[in-house]
Design a protein around this motif. Sequence first.
Motif, mmCIF file in Angstrom:
data_model
loop_
_atom_site.group_PDB
_atom_site.id
_atom_site.type_symbol
_atom_site.label_atom_id
_atom_site.label_comp_id
_atom_site.label_asym_id
_atom_site.label_seq_id
_atom_site.Cartn_x
_atom_site.Cartn_y
_atom_site.Cartn_z
ATOM 1 N N PHE A 40 32.246 28.255 15.673
ATOM 2 C CA PHE A 40 33.523 28.966 15.675
ATOM 3 C C PHE A 40 34.303 28.685 14.394
ATOM 4 C CE2 PHE A 40 37.839 30.096 16.819
ATOM 5 C CZ PHE A 40 37.632 31.330 17.411
ATOM 6 N N SER A 41 34.233 27.442 13.910
ATOM 7 C CA SER A 41 34.979 27.119 12.691
ATOM 8 C C SER A 41 34.434 27.899 11.498
ATOM 9 C CB SER A 41 34.976 25.609 12.427
ATOM 10 O OG SER A 41 33.657 25.151 12.282
ATOM 11 N N SER A 42 33.125 28.245 11.541
ATOM 12 C CA SER A 42 32.593 29.077 10.451
ATOM 13 C C SER A 42 33.137 30.508 10.560
ATOM 14 C CB SER A 42 31.065 29.045 10.423
ATOM 15 O OG SER A 42 30.533 29.753 11.514
ATOM 16 N N TYR A 43 33.338 30.990 11.794
ATOM 17 C CA TYR A 43 33.964 32.317 11.939
ATOM 18 C C TYR A 43 35.392 32.298 11.373
ATOM 19 C CZ TYR A 43 30.257 32.861 15.480
ATOM 20 O OH TYR A 43 29.071 32.888 16.147
ATOM 21 N N VAL A 44 36.070 31.179 11.622
ATOM 22 C CA VAL A 44 37.440 31.030 11.105
ATOM 23 C C VAL A 44 37.396 31.037 9.573
ATOM 24 C CG1 VAL A 44 39.465 29.521 10.961
ATOM 25 C CG2 VAL A 44 38.242 29.770 13.141
ATOM 26 N N ALA A 45 36.485 30.212 9.016
ATOM 27 C CA ALA A 45 36.393 30.089 7.561
ATOM 28 C C ALA A 45 36.007 31.420 6.906
ATOM 29 C CB ALA A 45 35.378 29.003 7.195
ATOM 30 N N ASN A 46 35.172 32.200 7.600
ATOM 31 C CA ASN A 46 34.734 33.484 7.042
ATOM 32 C C ASN A 46 35.713 34.624 7.293
ATOM 33 O OD1 ASN A 46 32.417 32.205 6.236
ATOM 34 N ND2 ASN A 46 31.201 32.869 7.983
ATOM 35 N N GLY A 47 36.795 34.304 7.965
ATOM 36 C CA GLY A 47 37.792 35.338 8.230
ATOM 37 C C GLY A 47 37.378 36.334 9.297
ATOM 38 N N GLU A 48 36.379 35.970 10.118
ATOM 39 C CA GLU A 48 35.939 36.887 11.183
ATOM 40 C C GLU A 48 36.878 36.860 12.381
ATOM 41 O OE1 GLU A 48 31.437 36.946 11.757
ATOM 42 O OE2 GLU A 48 31.714 35.179 10.497
ATOM 43 N N VAL A 49 37.693 35.823 12.464
ATOM 44 C CA VAL A 49 38.727 35.730 13.498
ATOM 45 C C VAL A 49 40.004 35.257 12.805
ATOM 46 C CG1 VAL A 49 37.216 35.212 15.469
ATOM 47 C CG2 VAL A 49 38.029 33.343 14.011
ATOM 48 N N ASP A 50 41.137 35.474 13.448
ATOM 49 C CA ASP A 50 42.351 34.912 12.845
ATOM 50 C C ASP A 50 42.932 33.796 13.714
ATOM 51 O OD1 ASP A 50 43.294 36.650 14.787
ATOM 52 O OD2 ASP A 50 43.827 38.181 13.301
ATOM 53 N N THR A 51 42.056 33.130 14.416
ATOM 54 C CA THR A 51 42.424 32.005 15.281
ATOM 55 C C THR A 51 42.934 30.823 14.450
ATOM 56 O OG1 THR A 51 40.634 32.675 16.739
ATOM 57 C CG2 THR A 51 41.512 30.452 17.062
ATOM 58 N N GLU A 52 43.955 30.153 14.976
ATOM 59 C CA GLU A 52 44.397 28.895 14.386
ATOM 60 C C GLU A 52 43.489 27.808 14.953
ATOM 61 O OE1 GLU A 52 47.037 28.748 12.244
ATOM 62 O OE2 GLU A 52 46.721 26.590 11.962
ATOM 63 N N PHE A 53 42.611 27.254 14.121
ATOM 64 C CA PHE A 53 41.692 26.217 14.580
ATOM 65 C C PHE A 53 42.350 24.866 14.322
ATOM 66 C CE2 PHE A 53 38.309 23.178 14.471
ATOM 67 C CZ PHE A 53 37.346 23.645 15.350
ATOM 68 N N VAL A 54 42.631 24.127 15.380
ATOM 69 C CA VAL A 54 43.288 22.829 15.215
ATOM 70 C C VAL A 54 42.237 21.735 15.397
ATOM 71 C CG1 VAL A 54 45.227 21.369 15.901
ATOM 72 C CG2 VAL A 54 45.393 23.863 16.167
ATOM 73 N N ALA A 55 41.868 21.113 14.295
ATOM 74 C CA ALA A 55 40.876 20.035 14.327
ATOM 75 C C ALA A 55 41.608 18.741 14.670
ATOM 76 C CB ALA A 55 40.175 19.936 12.986
ATOM 77 N N VAL A 56 41.533 18.340 15.908
ATOM 78 C CA VAL A 56 42.321 17.202 16.401
ATOM 79 C C VAL A 56 41.543 15.901 16.262
ATOM 80 C CG1 VAL A 56 43.737 18.530 17.993
ATOM 81 C CG2 VAL A 56 41.457 17.767 18.688
ATOM 82 N N GLU A 57 42.171 14.782 16.644
ATOM 83 C CA GLU A 57 41.505 13.493 16.505
ATOM 84 C C GLU A 57 40.921 12.980 17.817
ATOM 85 O OE1 GLU A 57 44.513 13.761 17.309
ATOM 86 O OE2 GLU A 57 44.794 12.097 18.681
ATOM 87 N N SER A 58 41.118 13.727 18.910
ATOM 88 C CA SER A 58 40.525 13.321 20.191
ATOM 89 C C SER A 58 40.596 14.498 21.154
ATOM 90 C CB SER A 58 41.284 12.158 20.809
ATOM 91 O OG SER A 58 42.498 12.620 21.395
ATOM 92 N N GLU A 59 39.858 14.391 22.251
ATOM 93 C CA GLU A 59 39.905 15.456 23.263
ATOM 94 C C GLU A 59 41.255 15.490 23.974
ATOM 95 O OE1 GLU A 59 37.329 13.443 22.808
ATOM 96 O OE2 GLU A 59 35.534 14.697 22.633
#
Lengths: 394, 194
Positions: A40-59
Motif C-alpha cells: 500500500f505504501s508503494s501505491y501511496v508513493a506512486n500517487g495511485e491513492v491519495d491516502t495519508e499513510f501514517v507510519a507509526v511506532e507501534s500498533e
Amino acid sequence: MAIKDRLSGNEAVAIAMRQINPDVMGAFPITPSTEIPQYFSSYVANGEVDTEFVAVESEHSAMSTCIGAQAAGARAVTATSSCGMALMWELLYVAASDRLPITMALVNRALTGPININNDHSDSMGARDTGWIQLYSENNQEAYDNFLMAMPIGEHPAVQLPVMVCQDGFITSHAVENMELLEDEKVKKFVGEYQPENYLLKKDGTLAIGPYGISAYYMDFKMQQVEAMKQAKPVILEVAKRFEELTGRSYGFFEEYEMADAEAALVIIGSSAGTAKAAVDQMRKEGKKVGLIKLRVFRPFPMEELAAALSKVGVVAVMDKAEGFSNAGGPLFADVRSALYDLENRPKAINYVYGLGGRDIKTTDFEAIYEELFRILKAGVTGPVYRHIGQREE
Amino acid sequence: MSDKMVEIRWHGRGGQGAKTACLLLADVAFSSGKHVQGFPEYGPERMGAPITAYNRISEGRCTIHSNIYEPDYVVVVDETLLTAVDVTSGLKPEGAVIINSDKSPEELKPFLAGYPGKVATIDAGRISEEFLGKNIPNTPMLAAVVKVSGVIGEEQFLADMEQSFRHKFADKPQVVEGNLQALKKSMEEVKVGS
C-alpha cells in the motif's frame, strides 16, 4: 468483465485498499501482514491513492491513528497480525464503543508463547468480545471480497461498528492463487463515499467522542452497541446481496457445503474449510452423507441460523483453531453448542482444537474426524467432547 | 478435477530462489489457463536453511490448503540437501525427482532412499553461469521441471517466459535473450534416468 489474476492473499487485500482509496492508513509492520502496508505504501508513493499513510511506532499508535482519523470524519484502515493486534487491545474496545467503522485487515497468526509466526486464530478469537464485526475468509478471493464488503457493512448508519476482515497467515496471505478482481470504478461505486452523520471536523456540529461514561450511562452505551451488532445481521445480508448482483459470488453468515442430507457435519472457519471440502467430496463419492458449514461471520454470531442449519444432522464436530484453556472447548465450540441447545432434537456435538501455530491439517485428518462422527452416531454415545487433533501424542 | 491435478514440492536452501521458482511456475501455469497454487512453507527463515515450497496445478479450482505430502514431482534446487532431507518422502513412483547437479541420475540414485521412479538431473548452476553470468539456478530448474513434468506445453512455456522476461527486464532488454537461452539449454540438457 472481471479481471482474472493470480495473487497472494496479502496482494489481494492491498489491491482492495488501493481501489477503495481510503483517507488514512495507520499501520506498523508485523509478519505475516507486513506486505499489506508495504504494497500500500508503494501505491501511496506512486500517487495511485491519495491516502495519508501514517507510519507509526507501534500498533497501539496505529489503532489510535485510525480512531483519531475516523472520529474526525475520515475513512481509516489498518493491517496487523497476532501480537500486533494484541498491542492494540484497549483501542479495539475504544474503536467499537466510539462507534467508529474502521476496517482492519487481520492476517491471523498465533499469539506468542512460544513465539511463532504461523497461522491460528488465537489473535482474533481473543478479540471476539471487543465489539468488532468479524468476517473470515477461506481463500484469497474471499479475503478480497470480504474487504470490499466490510465498509458498506460497518459504515451503515444502523451499524457504525469497526470490522476486522480475517484471513489465514501464510496459508492464504502468502499463497498465490487464481482470483478475480473488480474494476476500480466498480469497487468505488460499490463501496461508496464515507458519509458519517456526525464527526469532529463537521463545521456546524458540536460533538464529544470518547468522554467518561459514568454508571448512570455506561450500560446504556453498551446496549446501543448490542443493538448495533443486532442491526449488523440484516445489513451483512443486504450488502452480500448487492455484492452478488455485482459479481455473481454469493455470501451469507456461513456457507453450507453438502448439508442438504448430511448426517455428520463440521463447523469450521477459514482456509482449512477448503481442505475439509475435499474430504467431503471424497467421502460423498463413497456414499457417506457428510457436509460442512464454513462460518464467515463470527461476530455477530448467527445463532438461530446456524442452529437451523444443523437441526437435521445427527452429529457435529466443531473445529477450533484457537485454544481457550477453558478446559471445556474452544471459543467456536462454546457458541455453536450454545446455539444447538434450543433445538428440539439437537445433534451430538464434539470439539476439536486443531492447527495451532501452523500445525498442518490434511484431507485425511478430516476423513478421520468424519469416521469418528459416524462411530459416535452408531454407538449413540458422545464420549469426550473436548478433543485435540494433530498433536504428536494423544 | 483432482484426477488431473499435478502437485510439486520444491526443496531448496533459503536465499537460492526455490520460492521464486515456485511462484514463477504458478505464474506460467496461470498464463496457460490453469488453476494454480504456489506457496512456501515458512519455518525459521535464514540464509542456507532448508526450505520447502509447493505448487498445485489443475484445470479446476483446488480448495485444499494443506502442504503436499504425496507429490507428483519433487524438485531439489540444492544437491547437498540429498543427505539432509528425505526429499523423495511420499513422492509417487510414477512421478519424478529433478535435481540440480552436474552428476548423472545413476550417480545420485543411491542418495534417494530407494525411490523407484524417474530421476532427472540438470546442471542448472553451470547453465546459469554460462548464460546469465552468475549462479541463479531457478530459471533453468523451472525449464527442466516443465520439460520432465509436461505440466505446461513447452512452446507455450517459452512464449510466456519471454513475455514475462520482457516485462521484468524492460529496462535491461539485453538480459532477456540470455534468460531464454538458459531455458532452452536446460530443456535440451536435462538427463532423465530410469
